[in-house]
Design an enzyme around this catalytic site. Structure first.
Site, PDB file in Angstrom:
ATOM      1  N   LYS A  52      39.746 -14.931  43.695  1.00  0.00           N
ATOM      2  CA  LYS A  52      39.446 -15.053  44.704  1.00  0.00           C
ATOM      3  C   LYS A  52      39.850 -13.555  45.659  1.00  0.00           C
ATOM      4  O   LYS A  52      41.143 -13.810  45.488  1.00  0.00           O
ATOM      5  CB  LYS A  52      38.587 -15.655  45.474  1.00  0.00           C
ATOM      6  N   SER A 128      31.866 -20.008  49.991  1.00  0.00           N
ATOM      7  CA  SER A 128      31.793 -18.571  49.177  1.00  0.00           C
ATOM      8  C   SER A 128      32.843 -17.714  47.967  1.00  0.00           C
ATOM      9  O   SER A 128      32.531 -16.643  48.164  1.00  0.00           O
ATOM     10  CB  SER A 128      32.885 -18.197  51.049  1.00  0.00           C
ATOM     11  N   SER A 152      33.635 -24.099  50.373  1.00  0.00           N
ATOM     12  CA  SER A 152      33.199 -23.521  48.997  1.00  0.00           C
ATOM     13  C   SER A 152      33.418 -23.207  47.370  1.00  0.00           C
ATOM     14  O   SER A 152      33.521 -21.596  46.671  1.00  0.00           O
ATOM     15  CB  SER A 152      34.105 -22.034  49.855  1.00  0.00           C
TER      16      SER A 152
END
Ligand code: GLN
Length: 448
Positions: A52, A128, A152
């Site tokens: 990420k 996210s 997330s």
């Protein structure tokens, strides 16, 4: 190479990756091919993975999904988790898309491009860590790392039909994770199955002197917990997690899962987490307050693209920040600054801290009697791109089932547990006691 071929085939549509690291990845893979070290000494030997984009990678662009950091091409160090993956000989394929600074539930807040759900590209992948979940679901990498502040990792894992775990707060070092809300953030793995997930967590867990909130506790062999045996397991099912707002097909899939557990010799009972209803409000106050402090460092000097239009120093800070941050990030900074300001602090920030304790106590009480808590990961399956983007409050409400876990600090996993009528996956959420990821994995694995 297979990973890059797959990325070439599908990433035009999925848009999971922001940055690829092809040259380095291929040379690392070649080195591993020719190396004589025993594979079993390196638990992730040669496994292609994605990170990420809020996790710092040395000399590899790290943007946090923000235009403000679009030219942060050359970070000077690796996050601890990245060092650990390198030591385990995993191969980093590239950096994955996300909502800007991890604020969002749909990936539509990425200031580059929204990632799409590989099951149906008209739908959001969740957020996210939407890029992290989509890349695994689309077969671009075998595992990815995400971060979870209020859901997330678990929510995008549920929306994309993959497995995502948020570890106990303190289990994994946050050193090199760009902070959103420091008291809630944790890094965790996203994978196709539970065993892979346990394997990756084994590698990234552990105390780190660079993160004073990382816990000095033993890291057990999670993979050894995957026995398939859940006889006598005591499951609590909070009635608040199957209440209004949870769609009937999601409810049904959870009830079906509970039947599977019954048939395996586990027992379940309905319980109550009475303060759940305050979790969303509490979270958005606390997370925004912490974010407003954490994001102060992005000033166009130390970090961030500097505005070219400013004529004096103060304007330079102001203009860099107003040009650099997206709308959602600004909304949170304003909310957080307000909640922390004198005169409002007691009414908002301090009150929210107290409610956080009540929410934590709810969990402690249940865990005196039960081994795990089970419910859905999200109230509904993935929604369409654009459907909720105009209405932040509806978007926030979507996190109602994942947020309490972060406020309490306990570990939780999302595993696929069914498909909606229009063919989109949803997730079963299994929540465990502090530092008892083993039982969480064992429970998830038995259902898989
Ligand atoms: N959707 C939540 C938010 O927007 C959770 C984000 C996260 O876990 N990073 O804050």
């Amino acid at each position: 190479n297979t990973s890059y071929q797959r990325i070439e085939e599908v990433d035009d549509q999925v848009q999971a990756f922001l940055t690829l690291d092809k040259e380095k990845a291929i040379s690392t893979a070649k080195e591993l091919d020719g190396s004589t070290v025993a594979e079993n000494e390196h638990p992730l030997f040669g496994i292609p993975s994605g990170i990420k984009d809020n996790i710092v990678t040395k000399a590899l662009r790290t943007t946090c999904g923000s235009q403000f950091l679009r030219n942060f091409d050359d970070p000077l160090y690796n996050a601890t988790v990245v060092e650990k993956l390198n030591d385990a000989k995993a191969v980093t394929i590239g950096k994955l898309n996300m909502d800007e600074f991890a604020m969002g539930s749909s990936n539509e807040n990425s200031s580059f491009t929204p990632t799409r759900n590989p099951w149906n590209t008209e739908y959001v992948p969740g957020g996210s860590s939407g890029g992290s979940a989509a890349a695994v679901a689309a077969g671009e990498v075998l595992f990815s790392l995400g971060s979870d502040t209020g859901g997330s990792i678990r929510q995008p894992a549920a929306f994309c039909g993959v497995v995502g775990l948020k570890p106990t707060y303190g289990r994994v070092s946050r050193f090199g994770l760009v902070a959103f809300a420091s008291s809630l953030d944790q890094i965790g793995p996203i994978t196709r199955n539970v065993e892979d997930n346990a394997r990756v967590l084994e590698v990234i867990s552990g105390h780190d002197k660079m993160d004073s909130t990382s816990a000095n506790v033993d890291v057990p062999a999670y993979t050894e917990a995957l026995t398939g045996d859940v006889k006598g397991l005591k499951i609590a099912v909070p009635k608040e997690y199957l209440a209004e707002g949870v769609s009937p097909d999601v409810k049904k899939s959870v009830m079906d899962a509970l039947k599977v557990y019954e048939s395996l010799g586990a027992e379940w009972e309905e319980v109550s987490l009475p303060h759940s209803k305050y979790a969303v409000a509490t979270y958005y106050l606390l997370a925004s307050s912490e974010a407003s402090a954490n994001l102060a460092r992005f000033d166009g000097v130390r970090y961030g693209v500097r505005s070219e239009n400013a004529e004096n120093m103060l304007d330079m800070f102001k203009m860099s920040r107003s040009e650099g941050f997206g709308e959602e990030v600004k909304r949170r900074i304003m909310l957080g600054t307000y909640a922390l300001s004198s005169g409002y602090y007691d009414a908002f920030y301090k009150k929210a801290q107290k409610v956080r304790t009540l929410i934590k106590n709810d969990f402690d009480k249940i865990f005196e009697e039960y081994d795990v808590i089970i419910g859905p990961t999200t109230p509904t399956p993935a929604f369409k791109i654009g459907e909720k983007v105009e209405d932040p409050l509806t978007m926030y409400a979507n996190d109602i089932l994942t947020i309490p876990v972060n406020l309490a600090g306990v570990p939780a996993i999302s595993v696929p547990c069914g498909l909606s009528e229009n063919g989109l996956p949803f997730g079963l959420q299994i929540i465990g006691k502090y530092f008892d990821e083993r039982t969480v994995y064992r429970t998830a694995h038995a259902f898989e």
